[in-house]
Scaffold this active site. Structure first.
Site, PDB file in Angstrom:
ATOM      1  N   LYS A  57      -6.180 -10.728  39.303  1.00  0.00           N
ATOM      2  CA  LYS A  57      -5.806 -11.852  38.431  1.00  0.00           C
ATOM      3  C   LYS A  57      -6.430 -11.539  37.078  1.00  0.00           C
ATOM      4  CE  LYS A  57      -5.952 -15.394  41.998  1.00  0.00           C
ATOM      5  NZ  LYS A  57      -7.040 -16.084  42.730  1.00  0.00           N
ATOM      6  N   ASN A 104      -6.760   0.127   3.166  1.00  0.00           N
ATOM      7  CA  ASN A 104      -7.816  -0.828   2.776  1.00  0.00           C
ATOM      8  C   ASN A 104      -8.614  -1.306   3.980  1.00  0.00           C
ATOM      9  OD1 ASN A 104      -5.107  -1.650   2.500  1.00  0.00           O
ATOM     10  ND2 ASN A 104      -5.561  -2.730   0.598  1.00  0.00           N
ATOM     11  N   CYS A 105      -7.926  -1.394   5.117  1.00  0.00           N
ATOM     12  CA  CYS A 105      -8.629  -1.902   6.301  1.00  0.00           C
ATOM     13  C   CYS A 105      -9.742  -0.947   6.723  1.00  0.00           C
ATOM     14  CB  CYS A 105      -7.652  -2.109   7.452  1.00  0.00           C
ATOM     15  SG  CYS A 105      -6.209  -3.067   6.953  1.00  0.00           S
ATOM     16  N   SER A 157      -0.652   3.539  -0.934  1.00  0.00           N
ATOM     17  CA  SER A 157      -0.801   3.612   0.519  1.00  0.00           C
ATOM     18  C   SER A 157      -2.224   3.869   0.991  1.00  0.00           C
ATOM     19  CB  SER A 157       0.068   4.745   1.054  1.00  0.00           C
ATOM     20  OG  SER A 157       1.217   4.234   1.622  1.00  0.00           O
ATOM     21  N   ALA A 211      10.074 -10.805  -2.065  1.00  0.00           N
ATOM     22  CA  ALA A 211       8.618 -10.695  -2.165  1.00  0.00           C
ATOM     23  C   ALA A 211       8.016 -10.623  -0.767  1.00  0.00           C
ATOM     24  CB  ALA A 211       8.040 -11.867  -2.937  1.00  0.00           C
ATOM     25  N   GLY A 228       4.152  -9.611   1.671  1.00  0.00           N
ATOM     26  CA  GLY A 228       2.724  -9.296   1.750  1.00  0.00           C
ATOM     27  C   GLY A 228       1.793 -10.445   1.388  1.00  0.00           C
ATOM     28  N   ASP A 229       0.579 -10.064   1.001  1.00  0.00           N
ATOM     29  CA  ASP A 229      -0.474 -11.056   0.751  1.00  0.00           C
ATOM     30  C   ASP A 229      -0.118 -12.027  -0.377  1.00  0.00           C
ATOM     31  OD1 ASP A 229      -1.910  -9.669   2.602  1.00  0.00           O
ATOM     32  OD2 ASP A 229      -3.520  -9.049   1.254  1.00  0.00           O
TER      33      ASP A 229
HETATM   34  P1  FAD Z   1      -2.031  -4.825  -1.217  1.00  0.00           P
HETATM   35  O1  FAD Z   1      -2.386  -3.948  -0.082  1.00  0.00           O
HETATM   36  O2  FAD Z   1      -3.115  -5.548  -1.909  1.00  0.00           O
HETATM   37  O3  FAD Z   1      -1.239  -3.943  -2.245  1.00  0.00           O
HETATM   38  C1  FAD Z   1      -0.768  -4.453  -3.443  1.00  0.00           C
HETATM   39  C2  FAD Z   1      -0.812  -3.376  -4.497  1.00  0.00           C
HETATM   40  O4  FAD Z   1      -0.093  -3.822  -5.610  1.00  0.00           O
HETATM   41  C3  FAD Z   1      -2.220  -3.091  -4.981  1.00  0.00           C
HETATM   42  O5  FAD Z   1      -2.546  -1.741  -4.805  1.00  0.00           O
HETATM   43  C4  FAD Z   1      -2.203  -3.491  -6.443  1.00  0.00           C
HETATM   44  O6  FAD Z   1      -2.956  -2.617  -7.240  1.00  0.00           O
HETATM   45  C5  FAD Z   1      -0.739  -3.392  -6.769  1.00  0.00           C
HETATM   46  N1  FAD Z   1      -0.346  -4.286  -7.853  1.00  0.00           N
HETATM   47  C6  FAD Z   1      -0.643  -5.588  -7.995  1.00  0.00           C
HETATM   48  N2  FAD Z   1      -0.070  -6.099  -9.082  1.00  0.00           N
HETATM   49  C7  FAD Z   1       0.610  -5.090  -9.658  1.00  0.00           C
HETATM   50  C8  FAD Z   1       1.402  -5.004 -10.823  1.00  0.00           C
HETATM   51  N3  FAD Z   1       1.619  -6.072 -11.591  1.00  0.00           N
HETATM   52  N4  FAD Z   1       1.960  -3.810 -11.130  1.00  0.00           N
HETATM   53  C9  FAD Z   1       1.745  -2.728 -10.343  1.00  0.00           C
HETATM   54  N5  FAD Z   1       1.003  -2.755  -9.240  1.00  0.00           N
HETATM   55  C10 FAD Z   1       0.440  -3.937  -8.886  1.00  0.00           C
HETATM   56  N6  FAD Z   1      -5.769  -6.649   7.266  1.00  0.00           N
HETATM   57  C11 FAD Z   1      -5.676  -6.566   8.609  1.00  0.00           C
HETATM   58  O7  FAD Z   1      -4.661  -6.992   9.161  1.00  0.00           O
HETATM   59  N7  FAD Z   1      -6.671  -5.999   9.351  1.00  0.00           N
HETATM   60  C12 FAD Z   1      -7.802  -5.503   8.782  1.00  0.00           C
HETATM   61  O8  FAD Z   1      -8.682  -4.993   9.480  1.00  0.00           O
HETATM   62  C13 FAD Z   1      -7.949  -5.602   7.388  1.00  0.00           C
HETATM   63  N8  FAD Z   1      -9.053  -5.127   6.776  1.00  0.00           N
HETATM   64  C14 FAD Z   1      -9.148  -5.192   5.405  1.00  0.00           C
HETATM   65  C15 FAD Z   1     -10.285  -4.721   4.787  1.00  0.00           C
HETATM   66  C16 FAD Z   1     -10.394  -4.769   3.410  1.00  0.00           C
HETATM   67  C17 FAD Z   1     -11.635  -4.254   2.748  1.00  0.00           C
HETATM   68  C18 FAD Z   1      -9.331  -5.300   2.621  1.00  0.00           C
HETATM   69  C19 FAD Z   1      -9.425  -5.335   1.136  1.00  0.00           C
HETATM   70  C20 FAD Z   1      -8.205  -5.783   3.243  1.00  0.00           C
HETATM   71  C21 FAD Z   1      -8.099  -5.741   4.632  1.00  0.00           C
HETATM   72  N9  FAD Z   1      -6.970  -6.252   5.289  1.00  0.00           N
HETATM   73  C22 FAD Z   1      -6.879  -6.179   6.648  1.00  0.00           C
HETATM   74  C23 FAD Z   1      -5.883  -6.905   4.543  1.00  0.00           C
HETATM   75  C24 FAD Z   1      -4.766  -5.953   4.274  1.00  0.00           C
HETATM   76  O9  FAD Z   1      -5.267  -4.807   3.669  1.00  0.00           O
HETATM   77  C25 FAD Z   1      -3.751  -6.653   3.397  1.00  0.00           C
HETATM   78  O10 FAD Z   1      -3.256  -7.762   4.093  1.00  0.00           O
HETATM   79  C26 FAD Z   1      -2.583  -5.761   3.026  1.00  0.00           C
HETATM   80  O11 FAD Z   1      -3.026  -4.608   2.389  1.00  0.00           O
HETATM   81  C27 FAD Z   1      -1.626  -6.520   2.131  1.00  0.00           C
HETATM   82  O12 FAD Z   1      -0.641  -5.687   1.686  1.00  0.00           O
HETATM   83  P2  FAD Z   1       0.133  -5.950   0.332  1.00  0.00           P
HETATM   84  O13 FAD Z   1       1.079  -4.834   0.194  1.00  0.00           O
HETATM   85  O14 FAD Z   1       0.650  -7.330   0.317  1.00  0.00           O
HETATM   86  O15 FAD Z   1      -0.978  -5.931  -0.788  1.00  0.00           O
END
Ligand code: FAD
Length: 559
Positions: free
Chosen positions: A435, A43-44, A40, A281, A283-284
């Site tokens: 407006k 990252n942003c 948690s 699934a 997220g990113d």
């Molecule tokens: P993540 O947040 O990447 O989390 C995935 C986690 O899974 C990671 O911690 C990784 O270590 C873990 N993981 C991966 N593979 C495995 C595995 N096989 N086993 C166990 N653990 C694993 N978005 C916005 O909307 N606005 C912003 O201003 C913005 N700023 C950002 C700034 C930065 C520097 C970064 C890096 C990102 C930013 N983002 C922003 C993007 C946003 O952080 C991501 O879209 C979001 O965190 C995606 O969430 P997620 O859970 O999909 O992936």
């Protein structure tokens, strides 16, 4: 015994899925695996910690494993990497420093592994002076370079939002910063004339912007790093931030039988289910449907990841909430300006063959007579046939996020430009105008849709035929003298009715003013007199933004 749910990834998507699941099912066994030491993390917020706007590192740790355990009874296993998934046997294989390698079974599995920074196989890519930014540990490493090693110059590679935010934050703490971008504009969600306004802001704050140049390789020096670009330029700096995009972190799924898209994104349906039952699934790492054009895409943003986590948890407990697609609503601070966008831009609409109109307005963020008003450049894209809103982009000092959020909301509800004209938004002089800018965008759009005015965009000036068209600047002589579009004559709008004789009715009249409003009035006068008229939407201001060419003037010089 309750259901057993495993979650891979403990940040935006994974952590929100875990919390929602617990709130819906007190009896489930929930195990969350995270490869890194923290869950948690914000990252942003990472770039702003490097730039000292966020001063305490702990503030980036939104949740700790202990708090997750205490509040939500979630078994959080950090430094535990899921290295394989076996959907037939409903098991995952985990590699952990503490426990070694082991298997864990599941009834349901949520994959939220996110996306990792791309590191292309360029010469010198392994240099210890090249940094990417995803986790808190990456931030620590960069922070150390800046504070302990006293780095004084940085080369940021990539003009996406992470690159731009990093460039700003490094500059804020006094580094000399060069940003290199391979395409001809920064910040791809914007169209060029909107991105140019943000590029100019960066340059005016001393960022050296180099566009349309690819990095060819890196070389370590005794005291820094050398970066060679495609045009032969050689840059040197103390460190490199590599931010050229992200790729789904899904290598561990390659032989699992879970369907992946061409770039490795996990394919899901609108229940966020993969091709295997009980495997979801979010997220990113996933492929989503573009909310506007219905095509598969990938949009790595925190809002969608959080929402998807919640929806996946809902489905596991039998609640049927579909995920309807991602709009890509986006906002960024660039020094004193804010840029925001939602939906498709022109580049995407052209690619998809969706017929659209464009309108630009430049109203103030609040009543002009109330101190501190500043203009917003707002671009609206809407469907040529039914006026459905397809996208919007805005740049300005204040009030940009609010306008894009309003439009994004309306788009979710499949709103049209007619709806924009009807929105009744909060108004008092310090906040808006009677407006609101979004109403104004709606009015101009409806005028276009209903044929009250015909507009042209700056790009069309390149193909204008002076034999069949006449370009008329309807601003004051002083404004015209201060700068105008070449080939235009000047007839101020207030004199137009008396000077009609100067206009040849056999030619189409192309009018323009500063922001489009006087041009619209002029076009109405002329249309009612039988002329064929077009007005430059967004006026000379948009024309200048479209003409602006970042990187031509040394950084820090006024333009
Ligand atoms: P993540 O947040 O990447 O989390 C995935 C986690 O899974 C990671 O911690 C990784 O270590 C873990 N993981 C991966 N593979 C495995 C595995 N096989 N086993 C166990 N653990 C694993 N978005 C916005 O909307 N606005 C912003 O201003 C913005 N700023 C950002 C700034 C930065 C520097 C970064 C890096 C990102 C930013 N983002 C922003 C993007 C946003 O952080 C991501 O879209 C979001 O965190 C995606 O969430 P997620 O859970 O999909 O992936």
């Amino acid at each position: 015994m309750g259901r057993k749910v495993l979650i891979v990834g403990g940040v935006a998507g994974g952590a929100s899925a875990a919390a929602r699941l617990r709130r819906l099912d007190e009896d489930a066994t929930i195990i969350l695996f995270e490869r890194e030491a923290h869950i948690s993390i914000a990252n942003c917020g990472l770039p702003y910690y490097i730039g000292d706007t966020i001063r305490e590192r702990e503030r980036l740790l939104v949740q700790t494993p202990e708090a997750m355990q205490k509040r939500f009874k979630i078994d959080v296993r950090t430094e535990s990497e899921v290295v394989a998934v076996d959907p037939e046997r409903k098991r995952v294989r985990v590699r952990s420093n503490e426990r070694g390698e082991y298997e864990e079974s599941y009834d349901a599995l949520i994959l939220a592994p996110g996306a990792k920074p791309i590191r292309p196989p360029l010469p010198g890519i392994k240099s210890s002076r090249i940094f990417t930014l995803r986790h808190i540990e990456d931030t620590d490493r960069i922070k150390q370079q800046v504070t302990v090693r006293k780095a004084s110059s940085a080369i940021v590679v990539g003009g996406g939002f992470i690159g731009v935010e990093m460039a700003e934050n490094l500059r804020q703490i006094g580094l000399e910063v060069t940003l290199v971008e391979g395409t001809s504009q920064i910040l791809a969600p914007f169209d060029p004339e909107m991105a140019n306004q943000l590029a100019k802001e960066m340059e005016q704050h001393g960022i050296n912007l180099l566009l349309s140049r690819m990095v060819q390789g890196f070389r370590d020096l005794d005291n820094g790093i050398e970066v060679t670009l495609s045009d032969g330029t050689v840059l040197t700096g103390d460190l490199v931030i590599l931010a050229i995009g992200v790729a789904p972190d899904t290598d561990f799924l390659k032989n699992s039988g879970i369907e992946l898209g061409p770039r490795g994104h996990i394919r899901v349906n609108e229940r966020l289910e993969t091709n295997w039952p009980d495997i979801y699934a979010v997220g990113d790492a996933i492929e989503v449907v573009d909310f506007v054009n219905g095509r598969p895409t990938a949009i790595p943003l925190a809002g969608p990841a959080n929402k998807q986590g919640r929806i996946a948890a809902d489905h596991i407990v039998g609640r049927n909430q579909p995920y309807k697609g991602t709009q890509g609503t986006f906002v960024i601070k660039v020094f004193g300006l804010t840029g925001a966008s939602t939906g498709n831009n022109e580049k995407q609409l052209k690619q998809q063959g969706i017929p659209y109109h464009v309108t630009y307005v430049h109203p103030n963020n609040h009543a002009s007579y109330y101190p501190g008003a500043s203009p917003i450049s707002l671009k609206l894209l809407f469907h040529r046939e039914d006026g459905r809103i397809l996208g919007a982009q805005a740049v300005g000092a204040e009030g940009v996020d609010k306008r894009i959020d309003v439009i994004a909301t309306l788009m979710r509800l499949k709103g049209t430009v007619y709806d924009l004209t009807e929105l009744e938004l909060a108004y008092a002089p310090p906040y808006s105008s009677a407006k609101d800018p979004v109403n104004m965008a709606g009015y101009t759009a409806v005028n276009i849709l209903e044929g009250l005015t015909d507009v042209f965009v700056p790009e069309e000036l390149q193909t204008r035929d002076p034999k069949t068209t006449l370009l008329v600047d309807v601003r004051s002589p002083a404004e015209h003298a201060a700068g105008h579009i070449s080939g235009s004559i000047n007839i101020p709008v207030d004199e137009l009715r008396d000077r009609l004789a100067e206009l040849d009715p056999s030619r189409e009249i192309w009018v323009y003013c500063q922001v489009g409003l006087r041009g619209y009035t002029a076009s109405r006068i002329l249309m009612q007199r039988g002329y064929r008229v077009r007005n430059l939407t967004g006026g000379y201001k948009t024309y200048l933004a479209a003409q602006y060419s970042p990187g031509k003037i040394p950084a820090g010089q006024p333009k």
